[in-house]
Design a protein around this motif. Sequence first.
Motif, PDB file in Angstrom:
ATOM      1  N   UNK A  71       0.896  -1.222  -0.007  1.00  0.00           N
ATOM      2  CA  UNK A  71      -0.042  -0.081  -0.095  1.00  0.00           C
ATOM      3  C   UNK A  71       0.901   1.409   0.052  1.00  0.00           C
ATOM      4  N   UNK A  72       1.876   1.330   0.829  1.00  0.00           N
ATOM      5  CA  UNK A  72       2.680   2.650   1.096  1.00  0.00           C
ATOM      6  C   UNK A  72       3.681   2.676  -0.131  1.00  0.00           C
ATOM      7  N   UNK A  73       4.062   1.714  -0.891  1.00  0.00           N
ATOM      8  CA  UNK A  73       5.044   1.894  -1.881  1.00  0.00           C
ATOM      9  C   UNK A  73       4.407   2.083  -3.169  1.00  0.00           C
ATOM     10  N   UNK A  78       3.115   6.118  -7.250  1.00  0.00           N
ATOM     11  CA  UNK A  78       2.235   7.021  -7.981  1.00  0.00           C
ATOM     12  C   UNK A  78       2.592   8.428  -7.972  1.00  0.00           C
ATOM     13  N   UNK A  79       2.868   8.768  -6.572  1.00  0.00           N
ATOM     14  CA  UNK A  79       3.231  10.291  -6.326  1.00  0.00           C
ATOM     15  C   UNK A  79       4.433  10.843  -7.181  1.00  0.00           C
ATOM     16  N   UNK A  80       5.574   9.879  -7.369  1.00  0.00           N
ATOM     17  CA  UNK A  80       6.787  10.015  -7.938  1.00  0.00           C
ATOM     18  C   UNK A  80       6.296  10.208  -9.464  1.00  0.00           C
ATOM     19  N   UNK A  81       5.474   9.662  -9.941  1.00  0.00           N
ATOM     20  CA  UNK A  81       5.045   9.501 -11.390  1.00  0.00           C
ATOM     21  C   UNK A  81       4.083  10.768 -11.643  1.00  0.00           C
ATOM     22  N   UNK A  82       3.839  11.385 -10.635  1.00  0.00           N
ATOM     23  CA  UNK A  82       3.129  12.745 -10.785  1.00  0.00           C
ATOM     24  C   UNK A  82       1.668  12.411 -10.697  1.00  0.00           C
ATOM     25  N   UNK A  88      -5.854   8.079  -5.968  1.00  0.00           N
ATOM     26  CA  UNK A  88      -4.502   7.314  -5.715  1.00  0.00           C
ATOM     27  C   UNK A  88      -4.536   6.308  -4.621  1.00  0.00           C
ATOM     28  N   UNK A  89      -5.278   6.767  -3.488  1.00  0.00           N
ATOM     29  CA  UNK A  89      -5.364   5.822  -2.385  1.00  0.00           C
ATOM     30  C   UNK A  89      -6.077   4.735  -2.637  1.00  0.00           C
ATOM     31  N   UNK A  90      -7.303   4.903  -3.532  1.00  0.00           N
ATOM     32  CA  UNK A  90      -7.952   3.679  -3.670  1.00  0.00           C
ATOM     33  C   UNK A  90      -7.338   2.643  -4.612  1.00  0.00           C
ATOM     34  N   UNK A  91      -6.448   3.249  -5.613  1.00  0.00           N
ATOM     35  CA  UNK A  91      -5.660   2.177  -6.653  1.00  0.00           C
ATOM     36  C   UNK A  91      -4.406   1.598  -5.884  1.00  0.00           C
TER      37      UNK A  91
END
Length: 602
Positions: A71-73, A78-82, A88-91
Amino acid sequence: MLGNGGRYISIEKTKTYLYFLFLYVVIASLSITYTSYRVGHATIWPADALMLASIFSRKIDNIQSATLITFLASLIAQTICGYHGFYMVLYALVSSIQIFLSCHAYRIYIRKGLIFSDYKSILVFNISSGVIFPFICAILGGTFNALEAGSPFLGDFVDWFFSLSLGNVTFARPFTYILSGALRDNIRNAFSTEKGIFVSCLSILITVVSSYLVFNQSAYPFLFIPTSLVIANSLLCGEVLGSSTVMLVSMLAIHFTFRNSGPIVLMHIGYLGQEAILQIYLLFLVFTERAVSIIFMRNESLMQGVAAREQMLNVMMSNATDSIVSIGCDGLCRWAGGASLDLLGCSASDVVGENIIHVLGADEVNEGVLRSFFEDDSKTIYTFSYRSAYRKMLVLNVSFRKFWTGGVVSGAIVTVHDITKESEKLADAIQRSEKDQLTRLLNRAGFNEKMKTLIGSNIKTFCLSYIDIDHFKTINDTYGHEVGDLVLTKISKLMLTEMREVDIVSRFGGDEFVIAVLSDEEKAGEVFERLAQRVSDETFEISPAQNIKITISCGFARYAQGKMLDLLIQEADTALYDAKRTGRNRVCAFNNQKMVLQPLDA
């Protein structure tokens, strides 16, 4: 590090968790960056396969930890990729759910050994982690996409399903083999024979190079070539190297297709169409190789069954609960029967041709011992017991018995017998006879045995103390025997923490403890004073709302060579009497003048 509920998480385990968190972020970021078309999802998602492999290879032994890391990774990647926002949390939650379901399925259905070790486990994995769980997660992911976009889109569901399924079935097995060391062992075995390494290298090289040439051109639709070569490679190289080769071919196909090269781009069906064709082709490639592996491994299993039925011709051997191996004077196994698989971790057919030293994996037998056994005419039997390297809970008794052919020693019969129960009963009997059941310290009998060994050794001097708990009867009468037992247990633990491993700690009964400290009188006195102070400073919680303070009195005497143990205990008891008589909560050393040390609270 201190974990939830006061549990400690070791530094090594923390490093492992951070290591897999980092790897997941790297793999997920690469997938998002390099396998996504202008719109839509990553074509393949191998990051979840990494976490499955971490569980399958037992690098991470906690499903909750693997789920949380996923979950954390996923959020970090996703954050790194913009990508930002609530969805994003649901994915990230979708990937976590898949890991949670797959790991629980593994625990339920794969009870013994390493996953992928037989065709049944491969089939279970392909169905569960390759079809069922990706389908469930695709429904969730597609639903989240539809909520985010404001309209349902069947393509999102398809993208989710193929991406998760393809990542699991393509990468989970190779990652597992890498993390568990199976790939390393397989390569090492291939190198053990010139023919084996030549065939393996040539097969893998032809498969990879041909696949490279096929996907690096856009003139001819030669998609059948990699598939055919993958099948042939699996038959020649086996399960481990075969699955690793499939992973390489899949990576080539993805890389060149996204560079707008390869047979798939000949189909002018747009980005999404090419993505779907690529995913379907890779799934076909992977499942075809898996089917070949399943058939291959099933045939191996059938061959072992035939070998087992042939061994049943010898009734004595086939019904033996022991493992029986015939070896030559060179130590090589010529024949094996009985319970070889259960006791040695390898079937009878696998034992043949191996060196008995490697099969047993015991320190008690090596090249020198084996050579000496065969060269010594006076020896006909060599016997020893050891703990199995294959299954640590097993204690095995091994017997080498020579046999002669034409008056000349031609080998030996090795019998391996499981003595685990007998060993456990003996250890339990010894423990019951020498250990106090409440505190797990030595009892009087166990203490006496240890002291006999100590006095009979080269130890010149040590000090023996007699300790009891101040006003212990009052504690029992006031708070009950359960509190009394709690006090005894906690004080026992304090004693063990203050003493060294070489010191001997025992409980004689009631609240009486006897400790032997392997030091001179001055240092021993310091140790006993430190123990008494530690007990005095400790708070004993007898209920959530009530604590009490406990003190101990200690008398000790110095051992001199020739002094009887009973006399030494009597002297320590006399010193204890002086400590209690002069006010308790103090340490007294025995001498003719009955010298009293300073009380602890002075």
